[in-house]
Design an enzyme around this catalytic site. Sequence first.
Site, PDB file in Angstrom:
ATOM      1  N   MET A   1       0.834  -1.176   0.000  1.00 59.46           N
ATOM      2  CA  MET A   1       0.000   0.000   0.000  1.00 59.46           C
ATOM      3  C   MET A   1       0.881   1.242   0.000  1.00 59.46           C
ATOM      4  O   MET A   1       1.399   1.633   1.033  1.00 59.46           O
ATOM      5  CB  MET A   1      -0.884  -0.010   1.241  1.00 59.46           C
ATOM      6  N   PRO A   2       1.102   1.870  -1.135  1.00 59.91           N
ATOM      7  CA  PRO A   2       1.938   3.072  -1.169  1.00 59.91           C
ATOM      8  C   PRO A   2       1.283   4.225  -0.408  1.00 59.91           C
ATOM      9  O   PRO A   2       0.077   4.435  -0.500  1.00 59.91           O
ATOM     10  CB  PRO A   2       2.037   3.404  -2.655  1.00 59.91           C
ATOM     11  N   LEU A   3       2.109   4.948   0.326  1.00 59.79           N
ATOM     12  CA  LEU A   3       1.659   6.132   1.052  1.00 59.79           C
ATOM     13  C   LEU A   3       2.537   7.300   0.632  1.00 59.79           C
ATOM     14  O   LEU A   3       3.764   7.239   0.738  1.00 59.79           O
ATOM     15  CB  LEU A   3       1.774   5.928   2.563  1.00 59.79           C
ATOM     16  N   ARG A  40      -2.424   5.711  -1.023  1.00 62.30           N
ATOM     17  CA  ARG A  40      -2.861   6.690  -0.018  1.00 62.30           C
ATOM     18  C   ARG A  40      -2.071   7.972  -0.221  1.00 62.30           C
ATOM     19  O   ARG A  40      -0.851   7.935  -0.400  1.00 62.30           O
ATOM     20  CB  ARG A  40      -2.602   6.186   1.403  1.00 62.30           C
TER      21      ARG A  40
END
Length: 67
Positions: A1-3, A40
Amino acid sequence: MPLVQITLARGRTPEQLAALGEKVTAAVADAVGAPAGNVRVVVTECEPEHWFVGGESLADLRASGRR
């Protein structure tokens, strides 16, 4: 999940912030192959009085027309 965390001086419209979120999401999804729904983006706005460039506040620079 890239933030992705982005800090900006306060002063953009809600439409500009929404466009930023959409475009950063698309760019990250494209770059790393993550589904856009997993990306995100957190935007933090800082008061111009608390943002300094070369020792001067961004508020002062804006007021003087230099930014």
